[in-house]
Design a protein around this motif. Structure first.
Motif, short mmCIF file in Angstrom:
data_model
loop_
_atom_site.label_atom_id
_atom_site.label_comp_id
_atom_site.label_asym_id
_atom_site.label_seq_id
_atom_site.Cartn_x
_atom_site.Cartn_y
_atom_site.Cartn_z
N VAL A 43 0.84 -1.19 0.00
CA VAL A 43 0.00 0.00 0.00
C VAL A 43 0.88 1.24 0.00
CG1 VAL A 43 -1.90 -1.12 1.19
CG2 VAL A 43 -0.12 0.03 2.51
N SER A 44 0.31 2.34 -0.48
CA SER A 44 1.05 3.59 -0.48
C SER A 44 1.06 4.18 0.92
CB SER A 44 0.40 4.59 -1.45
OG SER A 44 -0.94 4.83 -1.09
N GLU A 45 2.03 5.07 1.15
CA GLU A 45 2.11 5.73 2.45
C GLU A 45 0.96 6.71 2.61
OE1 GLU A 45 6.46 6.43 3.82
OE2 GLU A 45 6.39 6.86 1.69
N MET A 46 0.74 7.13 3.83
CA MET A 46 -0.33 8.09 4.09
C MET A 46 -0.05 9.39 3.36
SD MET A 46 -1.47 7.52 8.05
CE MET A 46 0.18 7.25 8.67
N ARG A 47 -1.09 9.92 2.75
CA ARG A 47 -0.98 11.14 1.97
C ARG A 47 -1.85 12.23 2.58
NH1 ARG A 47 1.75 10.42 -2.73
NH2 ARG A 47 2.28 8.25 -3.21
N GLU A 120 7.69 13.45 0.17
CA GLU A 120 7.50 14.28 -1.02
C GLU A 120 7.41 15.75 -0.66
OE1 GLU A 120 5.14 10.94 -3.75
OE2 GLU A 120 4.02 12.44 -2.60
N VAL A 121 6.75 16.08 0.45
CA VAL A 121 6.68 17.47 0.89
C VAL A 121 8.08 17.98 1.25
CG1 VAL A 121 5.79 19.05 2.66
CG2 VAL A 121 4.30 17.26 1.70
N LYS A 126 12.61 21.48 0.06
CA LYS A 126 14.07 21.58 -0.05
C LYS A 126 14.49 22.02 -1.44
CE LYS A 126 18.33 18.92 0.64
NZ LYS A 126 18.92 17.63 1.10
N GLY A 127 13.87 21.43 -2.46
CA GLY A 127 14.20 21.80 -3.83
C GLY A 127 13.89 23.25 -4.14
N THR A 141 12.43 18.79 7.69
CA THR A 141 11.78 17.69 8.41
C THR A 141 10.28 17.92 8.44
OG1 THR A 141 13.75 17.45 9.82
CG2 THR A 141 11.71 16.39 10.56
N VAL A 142 9.53 16.92 8.00
CA VAL A 142 8.07 17.03 7.94
C VAL A 142 7.44 15.95 8.81
CG1 VAL A 142 6.03 16.98 6.45
CG2 VAL A 142 8.18 17.97 5.61
N ASP A 143 6.47 16.33 9.63
CA ASP A 143 5.74 15.37 10.47
C ASP A 143 4.25 15.67 10.40
OD1 ASP A 143 7.70 13.63 11.76
OD2 ASP A 143 8.46 15.45 12.68
#
Length: 271
Positions: A43-47, A120-121, A126-127, A141-143
């Motif tokens: 399954v995909s990660e939580m979005r 992805e965020v 960062k980019g 860092t994203v939480d």
């Protein structure tokens, strides 16, 4: 006398069969094969979705410059607000994803984050910081802050539980709720999930490891509702309002009535 013996043996046999059935219904993973390899559905990660909250912390060797890209921590005291750029007490300011799936990020402005994972965020922010020559060496860092599931029904501790990591299974969540009670149906655990503006229901069978691994709701998503239905006997023990278990005195009255009827019938047959 012969009829009484037949009735007694029938009652004993029925009790034994019911006991065997009950034992089978409360055993988890009845198809488990030690040493075997079972495939879990990928399954995909939580979005992120609208109304989700997240923290984004930017750090760099140039800490003063990095502070420009972090939300300030605001504390209110007696009607006045004091604002600091550093977090000294462990509090984290949060972004809330709006109805359009966006957040308002310092300097960068509106960012579309709905449908993105944490990684992805972080990669996107960062980019943007590097490509716009705002920071040379940012660490982002994203939480997620408000991810939760609700657990209801025949569990030891019904309630709302936080998802503290990206991939938590339904077994993890049921463990937080203290496991199913003996009155919970292992073969009929339901998960309600909001998808595409509608609510979809799924049924889980905890007695089958193979079926559990293959379920699309084995991994939890934010906002899921897990409901454990009661066994039929538990349903019969409840009153009309569905909340209060019938009292011991009620069952004693029923037993007394049954004994009186049995005595009357016995005397009738004897005569």
């Amino acid at each position: 006398m012969h009829r009484k013996r037949q009735a007694m043996w029938f009652a004993v046999l029925s009790f034994l069969l019911a006991s065997c059935g009950t034992a089978k219904q409360v055993t988890y993973f009845q198809d488990i094969r030690p040493g075997s390899d079972d495939t879990i559905r990928v399954v995909s990660e939580m979005r992120l979705m609208p109304d989700d909250k997240l923290s984004i912390v930017v750090s760099s060797k140039n800490q003063e410059l990095a502070l420009l890209f972090n939300l300030p921590t605001v504390s209110y005291r007696m009607g006045q607000a004091s604002t600091t750029s550093t977090n000294t007490n462990g509090q984290v300011s949060a972004y809330t994803v709006d109805s359009d799936g966006e957040i308002d990020f310092p300097v960068l402005g509106k960012i579309k984050v709905a449908g993105m994972t944490r990684e992805e965020v972080a990669r996107y922010v960062k980019g943007e910081l590097i490509s716009n020559n705002l920071l040379k060496d940012p660490v982002v860092t994203v939480d997620f802050l408000n991810l939760y599931v609700s657990v209801l029904g025949e569990v030891s501790r019904p309630g709302r539980y936080a998802l503290d990591r990206d991939k938590m299974t339904v077994l993890d969540v049921l463990s937080l709720a203290g496991d199913l009670t003996i009155q919970g149906q292992r073969e009929h655990v339901y998960v309600l999930r909001g998808q595409g503006g509608k609510q979809t229901s799924y049924e889980l069978n905890l007695c089958s490891l193979e079926e559990l691994y293959a379920s699309p709701v084995y991994y939890m998503q934010q906002g899921d509702v897990v409901y454990v239905s009661p066994i039929p006997m538990r349903k019969r023990q409840t009153t009309v309002n569905g909340n209060n278990v019938l009292s011991i005195s009620f069952w004693m009255s029923v037993a007394s009535l049954a004994m009186s009827v049995a005595t009357f019938l016995g005397l009738r047959y004897a005569n």
